[in-house]
Motif scaffolding. Structure first.
Motif, short mmCIF file in Angstrom:
data_model
loop_
_atom_site.label_atom_id
_atom_site.label_comp_id
_atom_site.label_asym_id
_atom_site.label_seq_id
_atom_site.Cartn_x
_atom_site.Cartn_y
_atom_site.Cartn_z
N LYS A 1 61.44 18.94 6.78
CA LYS A 1 62.77 19.54 6.83
C LYS A 1 62.88 20.27 8.17
CE LYS A 1 66.16 22.34 4.36
NZ LYS A 1 66.43 23.17 3.16
N GLY B 1 51.21 26.38 0.04
CA GLY B 1 51.29 27.78 0.46
C GLY B 1 50.70 27.97 1.84
N LYS B 2 51.13 29.03 2.51
CA LYS B 2 50.78 29.21 3.92
C LYS B 2 49.30 29.50 4.15
CE LYS B 2 51.79 34.18 4.14
NZ LYS B 2 52.53 35.22 4.88
N PHE C 1 53.88 23.04 3.11
CA PHE C 1 53.98 24.50 3.07
C PHE C 1 54.42 24.95 1.68
CE2 PHE C 1 56.09 28.59 3.70
CZ PHE C 1 55.20 29.25 4.55
N GLN C 2 55.41 24.26 1.12
CA GLN C 2 55.89 24.60 -0.22
C GLN C 2 54.87 24.19 -1.29
OE1 GLN C 2 58.12 23.10 2.08
NE2 GLN C 2 58.82 25.20 2.50
N THR C 3 54.16 23.09 -1.06
CA THR C 3 53.22 22.57 -2.06
C THR C 3 51.96 23.41 -2.14
OG1 THR C 3 54.03 20.33 -1.69
CG2 THR C 3 51.91 20.55 -2.79
N SER D 1 56.75 19.87 4.01
CA SER D 1 56.74 20.00 2.55
C SER D 1 55.40 20.51 2.05
CB SER D 1 57.06 18.66 1.90
OG SER D 1 56.07 17.68 2.23
N GLN E 1 53.32 14.16 3.00
CA GLN E 1 54.11 15.10 3.80
C GLN E 1 55.51 14.58 4.12
OE1 GLN E 1 53.37 17.88 7.76
NE2 GLN E 1 52.08 16.08 7.45
N GLU F 1 56.46 25.82 8.26
CA GLU F 1 57.56 25.96 7.31
C GLU F 1 58.43 24.71 7.24
OE1 GLU F 1 56.17 29.91 8.69
OE2 GLU F 1 56.81 28.07 9.70
#
Length: 455
Positions: free
Chosen positions: A432, A401-402, A397-399, A395, A429, A392
């Motif tokens: 955060k 998906g898990k 993860f957002q791009t 970045s 990558q 999580e």
């Protein structure tokens, strides 16, 4: 007949004693501050004249450091023919202990031989395999070739190496050039001349302090010096021991990371050898800030948390790190170095013993993080901590998906090849960081700098 045998045995014994004494004398002159006059006095005690002393020391002092760069059959070949090459997984190194001629016009090294047959080989004088497409080949010609006449004669050996490859990246500069250059040349005690192919003026300027301590002579740039130089011996290529590594038992033997760190401290006039010598109101933490990939997108939050823990925080960008003359002084006063996996963590080599390097390990980069910066830290006398991010915090993860293999199965992406993996984990990558979770790592780092170290 008996008197003749005794005379022969006496001569043989004297010769052996002379050789043993000479070996001991050379070991002394290259391992301690023994003057030429003191050596001459020792030779006198053994029955040598001053002329004998000068001739023997001149011959032996050239041969010994060259022979240290090869072992086994390679050394036997060097002793018999005056030329030998050593190859391993990472590098190729060729040594000549006889006069060589280097024609800068076409990067050709001529090595005379008693054999009439002329032999040619090409060598790329740069360690590691990957960047060799950016390295120009040097041709070595042995045998009774029609070598050009000498324009200049030198009385010390040449070391030919390339400043090509991945220069422009601190990790590659230190890993593939500076440390291998130290390994290959330090035992010559600066009595050799560098011939630098793929010459980059900015690189020579950046590392001028190091170069001038490893060689007391001006470097030769073949690209602008189109002449023929003659040397009493030569080394073509650089020895490589591993990622940011010096192995005391490997060729040429005897040097460790402790010796290299001591060399850096002397070269850059660094006063703190151990973290406990640093006298500051607050321990200094340097945070490496990246401008493109593997950025800390919540960097301000991280800095606020670090300051709450009692650190004085200096955020450093790559342009500041490029001036080693100044930045090495800041690093030498640093107690904790923090950065995401990347070239900036190479600066752990300048930290005082007992300091802590904290590497933030992005998704998919576990092996590289450990191999490039984690494992080398301990021999440097640096305490090492890792903060492995959760999916999580990436970045990616957002791009993706898990459930995408990029996030759930990085090994599947690496199985497609390095370039495919690099395009994702290195180039795409950003990070955060969970500030509260990362706080635990920095609390541990603060505890470690207060514990005794081995340095």
């Amino acid at each position: 007949m008996g008197q003749e045998q005794n005379r022969i045995l006496l001569c043989a014994g004297t010769s052996m004693a002379a050789l043993l004494l000479l070996a001991w004398l050379y070991a002394k002159v290259f391992s301690a501050n023994v003057t030429t006059f003191e050596l001459w006095k020792l030779h006198q005690q053994a029955g040598f004249s001053m002329a004998d002393h000068e001739a023997m020391l001149a011959n032996y002092s050239l041969d010994f450091p060259l022979r240290r760069l090869v072992r086994g059959n390679d050394r036997i070949r060097l002793d018999i023919t005056g030329f030998a090459c050593h190859s391993d997984l990472y590098c190729q190194l060729c040594i000549a202990n006889k006069e060589v001629r280097i024609d800068n016009r076409n990067l050709t090294v001529y090595i005379p031989s008693s054999q009439s047959e002329v032999s040619q080989m090409n060598i790329k004088p740069h360690p590691t395999l990957d960047p060799l497409k950016y390295v120009t080949s040097v041709q070595i010609v042995t045998g009774e070739a029609n070598s050009p006449p000498c324009d200049f004669k030198h009385n010390v050996p040449a070391l030919v190496f390339s400043s090509g490859g991945y220069t422009g990246n601190l990790f590659h500069e230190m890993d593939e050039l500076i440390i291998p250059l130290f390994i290959t040349s330090r035992h010559f005690r600066s009595y050799l001349k560098f011939v630098i192919t793929d010459y980059k003026a900015w690189w020579v300027s950046k590392y001028r302090r190091i170069l001038s301590r490893l060689s007391r002579y001006e470097v030769i740039n073949p690209a602008v010096n189109g002449s023929v130089h003659c040397f009493p011996g030569a080394v073509i290529g650089l020895k490589f021991h591993g990622f940011l590594a010096l192995n005391s038992t490997d060729i040429p033997g005897g040097y460790s990371m402790y010796d290299f760190k001591h060399f850096l401290a002397e070269t850059y006039n660094l006063k703190h050898r151990n973290v406990y010598e640093i006298k500051r109101e607050k321990p200094l933490l340097i945070l490496i800030s990246r401008g493109k990939t593997r950025r800390f997108v919540n960097e301000n939050e991280l800095v606020a948390m670090m300051e709450e823990l009692g650190f004085e925080v200096v955020v450093t960008m790559p342009n500041r790190m490029s001036n080693l003359n100044k930045f090495s002084e800041l690093l030498n006063s640093c107690s904790v170095l923090v950065g995401a996996h990347g070239a900036g963590l190479t600066n752990e080599a300048f930290l005082p013993a007992g300091a802590v390097a904290v590497q933030v390990v992005p998704l998919g980069l576990d092996w590289a993080a450990a191999a490039y910066f984690g494992e080398p830290a301990r021999p440097m006398g640096v305490k090492y901590l890792e903060y492995k991010i959760e999916p999580e915090e990436s970045s990616l993860f957002q791009t993706y998906g898990k459930d995408d293999p990029v996030v759930s199965d990085p090994q599947a992406i690496f199985a497609k090849g390095y370039l495919a993996a690099r395009a994702v984990y290195i180039d795409q990558q950003n990070l955060k960081i969970n500030v509260e979770r990362f706080r635990e790592t920095l609390v541990k780092a603060k505890e470690l700098i207060q514990e005794p170290s081995d340095g």
